[in-house]
Design a protein around this motif. Structure first.
Motif, PDB file in Angstrom:
ATOM      1  N   ILE A 127      47.056 -79.618  -0.156  1.00  0.00           N
ATOM      2  CA  ILE A 127      45.623 -79.355  -0.302  1.00  0.00           C
ATOM      3  C   ILE A 127      45.249 -78.208   0.630  1.00  0.00           C
ATOM      4  O   ILE A 127      46.031 -77.834   1.499  1.00  0.00           O
ATOM      5  CB  ILE A 127      44.761 -80.607   0.035  1.00  0.00           C
ATOM      6  CG1 ILE A 127      45.053 -81.097   1.471  1.00  0.00           C
ATOM      7  CG2 ILE A 127      45.000 -81.731  -0.964  1.00  0.00           C
ATOM      8  CD1 ILE A 127      44.126 -82.215   1.932  1.00  0.00           C
ATOM      9  N   LEU A 128      44.043 -77.686   0.447  1.00  0.00           N
ATOM     10  CA  LEU A 128      43.622 -76.553   1.269  1.00  0.00           C
ATOM     11  C   LEU A 128      43.419 -76.959   2.729  1.00  0.00           C
ATOM     12  O   LEU A 128      42.624 -77.855   3.034  1.00  0.00           O
ATOM     13  CB  LEU A 128      42.300 -75.977   0.722  1.00  0.00           C
ATOM     14  CG  LEU A 128      41.665 -74.874   1.573  1.00  0.00           C
ATOM     15  CD1 LEU A 128      42.480 -73.578   1.500  1.00  0.00           C
ATOM     16  CD2 LEU A 128      40.222 -74.600   1.143  1.00  0.00           C
ATOM     17  N   HIS A 129      44.149 -76.296   3.620  1.00  0.00           N
ATOM     18  CA  HIS A 129      43.866 -76.384   5.051  1.00  0.00           C
ATOM     19  C   HIS A 129      43.451 -74.983   5.517  1.00  0.00           C
ATOM     20  O   HIS A 129      43.564 -74.001   4.779  1.00  0.00           O
ATOM     21  CB  HIS A 129      45.101 -76.849   5.836  1.00  0.00           C
ATOM     22  CG  HIS A 129      45.410 -78.312   5.689  1.00  0.00           C
ATOM     23  ND1 HIS A 129      44.520 -79.294   6.015  1.00  0.00           N
ATOM     24  CD2 HIS A 129      46.544 -78.953   5.249  1.00  0.00           C
ATOM     25  CE1 HIS A 129      45.079 -80.487   5.802  1.00  0.00           C
ATOM     26  NE2 HIS A 129      46.301 -80.308   5.322  1.00  0.00           N
ATOM     27  N   ASN A 130      42.998 -74.923   6.746  1.00  0.00           N
ATOM     28  CA  ASN A 130      42.578 -73.647   7.313  1.00  0.00           C
ATOM     29  C   ASN A 130      43.006 -73.629   8.773  1.00  0.00           C
ATOM     30  O   ASN A 130      42.717 -74.555   9.534  1.00  0.00           O
ATOM     31  CB  ASN A 130      41.051 -73.519   7.175  1.00  0.00           C
ATOM     32  CG  ASN A 130      40.478 -72.505   8.121  1.00  0.00           C
ATOM     33  OD1 ASN A 130      40.036 -72.866   9.200  1.00  0.00           O
ATOM     34  ND2 ASN A 130      40.472 -71.260   7.743  1.00  0.00           N
ATOM     35  N   PHE A 131      43.749 -72.597   9.125  1.00  0.00           N
ATOM     36  CA  PHE A 131      44.322 -72.490  10.468  1.00  0.00           C
ATOM     37  C   PHE A 131      43.424 -71.574  11.284  1.00  0.00           C
ATOM     38  O   PHE A 131      43.350 -70.370  11.035  1.00  0.00           O
ATOM     39  CB  PHE A 131      45.743 -71.928  10.343  1.00  0.00           C
ATOM     40  CG  PHE A 131      46.494 -71.833  11.629  1.00  0.00           C
ATOM     41  CD1 PHE A 131      47.060 -72.969  12.201  1.00  0.00           C
ATOM     42  CD2 PHE A 131      46.655 -70.608  12.267  1.00  0.00           C
ATOM     43  CE1 PHE A 131      47.776 -72.878  13.389  1.00  0.00           C
ATOM     44  CE2 PHE A 131      47.369 -70.516  13.460  1.00  0.00           C
ATOM     45  CZ  PHE A 131      47.926 -71.648  14.014  1.00  0.00           C
ATOM     46  N   ASN A 165      41.923 -75.495  15.069  1.00  0.00           N
ATOM     47  CA  ASN A 165      41.150 -76.391  14.205  1.00  0.00           C
ATOM     48  C   ASN A 165      41.411 -76.056  12.745  1.00  0.00           C
ATOM     49  O   ASN A 165      41.878 -74.972  12.423  1.00  0.00           O
ATOM     50  CB  ASN A 165      39.646 -76.218  14.461  1.00  0.00           C
ATOM     51  CG  ASN A 165      39.173 -77.012  15.660  1.00  0.00           C
ATOM     52  OD1 ASN A 165      38.791 -76.442  16.666  1.00  0.00           O
ATOM     53  ND2 ASN A 165      39.226 -78.312  15.559  1.00  0.00           N
ATOM     54  N   CYS A 166      41.068 -77.011  11.888  1.00  0.00           N
ATOM     55  CA  CYS A 166      41.039 -76.739  10.453  1.00  0.00           C
ATOM     56  C   CYS A 166      39.577 -76.822  10.026  1.00  0.00           C
ATOM     57  O   CYS A 166      38.949 -77.873  10.203  1.00  0.00           O
ATOM     58  CB  CYS A 166      41.876 -77.766   9.695  1.00  0.00           C
ATOM     59  SG  CYS A 166      41.622 -77.696   7.911  1.00  0.00           S
ATOM     60  N   ASP A 167      39.060 -75.729   9.499  1.00  0.00           N
ATOM     61  CA  ASP A 167      37.643 -75.727   9.113  1.00  0.00           C
ATOM     62  C   ASP A 167      37.386 -76.584   7.868  1.00  0.00           C
ATOM     63  O   ASP A 167      36.243 -76.938   7.581  1.00  0.00           O
ATOM     64  CB  ASP A 167      37.156 -74.291   8.872  1.00  0.00           C
ATOM     65  CG  ASP A 167      37.198 -73.469  10.160  1.00  0.00           C
ATOM     66  OD1 ASP A 167      37.037 -74.065  11.241  1.00  0.00           O
ATOM     67  OD2 ASP A 167      37.408 -72.249  10.075  1.00  0.00           O
ATOM     68  N   ALA A 168      38.460 -76.904   7.124  1.00  0.00           N
ATOM     69  CA  ALA A 168      38.293 -77.744   5.940  1.00  0.00           C
ATOM     70  C   ALA A 168      38.186 -79.223   6.309  1.00  0.00           C
ATOM     71  O   ALA A 168      37.615 -80.013   5.553  1.00  0.00           O
ATOM     72  CB  ALA A 168      39.462 -77.532   4.975  1.00  0.00           C
ATOM     73  N   HIS A 169      38.762 -79.600   7.447  1.00  0.00           N
ATOM     74  CA  HIS A 169      38.748 -81.006   7.885  1.00  0.00           C
ATOM     75  C   HIS A 169      38.373 -81.018   9.360  1.00  0.00           C
ATOM     76  O   HIS A 169      39.219 -80.786  10.232  1.00  0.00           O
ATOM     77  CB  HIS A 169      40.127 -81.643   7.664  1.00  0.00           C
ATOM     78  CG  HIS A 169      40.619 -81.507   6.252  1.00  0.00           C
ATOM     79  ND1 HIS A 169      41.584 -80.587   5.883  1.00  0.00           N
ATOM     80  CD2 HIS A 169      40.253 -82.158   5.116  1.00  0.00           C
ATOM     81  CE1 HIS A 169      41.795 -80.684   4.569  1.00  0.00           C
ATOM     82  NE2 HIS A 169      41.003 -81.621   4.074  1.00  0.00           N
ATOM     83  N   ALA A 170      37.110 -81.314   9.618  1.00  0.00           N
ATOM     84  CA  ALA A 170      36.544 -81.124  10.963  1.00  0.00           C
ATOM     85  C   ALA A 170      37.285 -81.908  12.046  1.00  0.00           C
ATOM     86  O   ALA A 170      37.256 -81.532  13.215  1.00  0.00           O
ATOM     87  CB  ALA A 170      35.073 -81.532  10.947  1.00  0.00           C
ATOM     88  N   TRP A 171      37.948 -83.003  11.672  1.00  0.00           N
ATOM     89  CA  TRP A 171      38.616 -83.845  12.681  1.00  0.00           C
ATOM     90  C   TRP A 171      39.973 -83.292  13.097  1.00  0.00           C
ATOM     91  O   TRP A 171      40.562 -83.764  14.074  1.00  0.00           O
ATOM     92  CB  TRP A 171      38.790 -85.268  12.136  1.00  0.00           C
ATOM     93  CG  TRP A 171      39.725 -85.337  10.959  1.00  0.00           C
ATOM     94  CD1 TRP A 171      41.076 -85.477  11.001  1.00  0.00           C
ATOM     95  CD2 TRP A 171      39.379 -85.241   9.576  1.00  0.00           C
ATOM     96  NE1 TRP A 171      41.601 -85.466   9.726  1.00  0.00           N
ATOM     97  CE2 TRP A 171      40.576 -85.330   8.836  1.00  0.00           C
ATOM     98  CE3 TRP A 171      38.172 -85.084   8.888  1.00  0.00           C
ATOM     99  CZ2 TRP A 171      40.597 -85.260   7.439  1.00  0.00           C
ATOM    100  CZ3 TRP A 171      38.197 -85.025   7.499  1.00  0.00           C
ATOM    101  CH2 TRP A 171      39.397 -85.113   6.795  1.00  0.00           C
ATOM    102  N   MET A 172      40.483 -82.288  12.356  1.00  0.00           N
ATOM    103  CA  MET A 172      41.834 -81.778  12.650  1.00  0.00           C
ATOM    104  C   MET A 172      41.806 -80.843  13.862  1.00  0.00           C
ATOM    105  O   MET A 172      41.234 -79.755  13.795  1.00  0.00           O
ATOM    106  CB  MET A 172      42.415 -81.017  11.448  1.00  0.00           C
ATOM    107  CG  MET A 172      42.844 -81.915  10.300  1.00  0.00           C
ATOM    108  SD  MET A 172      43.519 -80.954   8.913  1.00  0.00           S
ATOM    109  CE  MET A 172      45.066 -80.339   9.598  1.00  0.00           C
ATOM    110  N   THR A 173      42.432 -81.268  14.940  1.00  0.00           N
ATOM    111  CA  THR A 173      42.518 -80.459  16.156  1.00  0.00           C
ATOM    112  C   THR A 173      43.934 -80.518  16.709  1.00  0.00           C
ATOM    113  O   THR A 173      44.559 -81.577  16.711  1.00  0.00           O
ATOM    114  CB  THR A 173      41.560 -81.008  17.239  1.00  0.00           C
ATOM    115  OG1 THR A 173      40.229 -80.961  16.729  1.00  0.00           O
ATOM    116  CG2 THR A 173      41.612 -80.177  18.508  1.00  0.00           C
TER     117      THR A 173
HETATM  118 CU   LIG Z   1      42.773 -79.286   6.920  1.00  0.00          CU
END
Ligand SMILES: [Cu+2]
Length: 235
Positions: A127-131, A165-173
């Motif tokens: 799925i789309l993630h963002n680095f 962070n991933c801007d697509a999933h705010a909890w991803m750090t």
């Molecule tokens: Cu993500």
């Protein structure tokens, strides 16, 4: 005959001392004269209740029951994901560091990378993630990583601790620790081990994302293990 043996002895001595001072020959002796630094990073005070992450989207890929990794403390107060480094001592590095996005979590939560070494950023979720990195010494990276893009490669020239962070999933750090110092990350339970630390006195630096940084003076003896307990307190 006697004179000849003296000449030969002197020759052997000159050859031996020549080898001794050649840095490439000398280095293995230095490595062998190092020691080990091991121990545990622990929390001073009460351990907090683990925090649940709020998974607001893509639950079929991300799951819905996840615990925050910003402060992971074991029942005996060991702190996971603290970085332990020997200041000013160049260290062995992972030649092929990897930061995976799996179940919408950065894995490992803290990754060590040498300056300039390629870091493989994987997307195993489809799925789309963002680095998205937050840095001051290195250029920021903000790149979409669509589901079909299984791997991107990034590198960071300057030593620095970088939040991602991933801007697509705010909890991803996650954290990328760019360093060429001899370093390691504490495992579950808070323990760590650093090998081949040169004999002598050093400054050990301990960093944790929510507890900050402390330094500790250590003495390392050749062939011996220096054991430490390092206490970190909540601010
Ligand atoms: Cu993500």
């Amino acid at each position: 005959m006697r004179r000849m043996s003296i000449v030969v002895s002197a020759g052997v001595f000159v050859l031996a001392s020549g080898l001794w001072f050649r840095s490439d020959v000398f280095r293995p002796f230095l490595a062998a004269s190092g020691g080990t630094v091991s121990g545990k990073v622990v929390l001073l005070g009460d351990a907090p209740q683990p925090k649940k992450l709020e998974i607001s989207k893509d639950k079929e890929k991300c799951g819905s029951d996840k615990t925050a990794e910003d402060l992971v403390v074991s029942s005996d107060k060991g702190i996971k994901n603290a970085v332990v480094s020997v200041a000013g001592v160049k260290g062995k590095v992972d030649k092929a560091p990897v930061l995976d996005q799996k179940g919408c979590v950065f894995t490992p939560h803290v990754v060590l990378v040498s300056p300039g070494t390629p870091l493989d950023v994987l997307n195993n979720d489809g799925i789309l993630h963002n680095f998205h990195t937050y840095s001051s010494k290195n250029p920021a990276v903000n790149k979409a990583q669509p589901g079909f893009k299984k791997k991107m490669t990034e590198s960071f020239a300057q030593p620095e601790i970088i939040k991602v962070n991933c801007d697509a999933h705010a909890w991803m750090t996650g954290w990328i620790v760019v360093t060429d110092n001899l370093s390691t990350v504490t495992i579950d339970g808070g323990s760590f081990k650093l090998s081949d630390v040169p004999a002598g006195t050093h400054k050990l630096e301990i960093w944790h994302e929510t507890l900050g940084k402390v330094t500790k003076d250590i003495t390392v003896k050749a062939g011996e293990e220096t054991k430490l307990t390092i206490e970190l307190a909540k601010k």
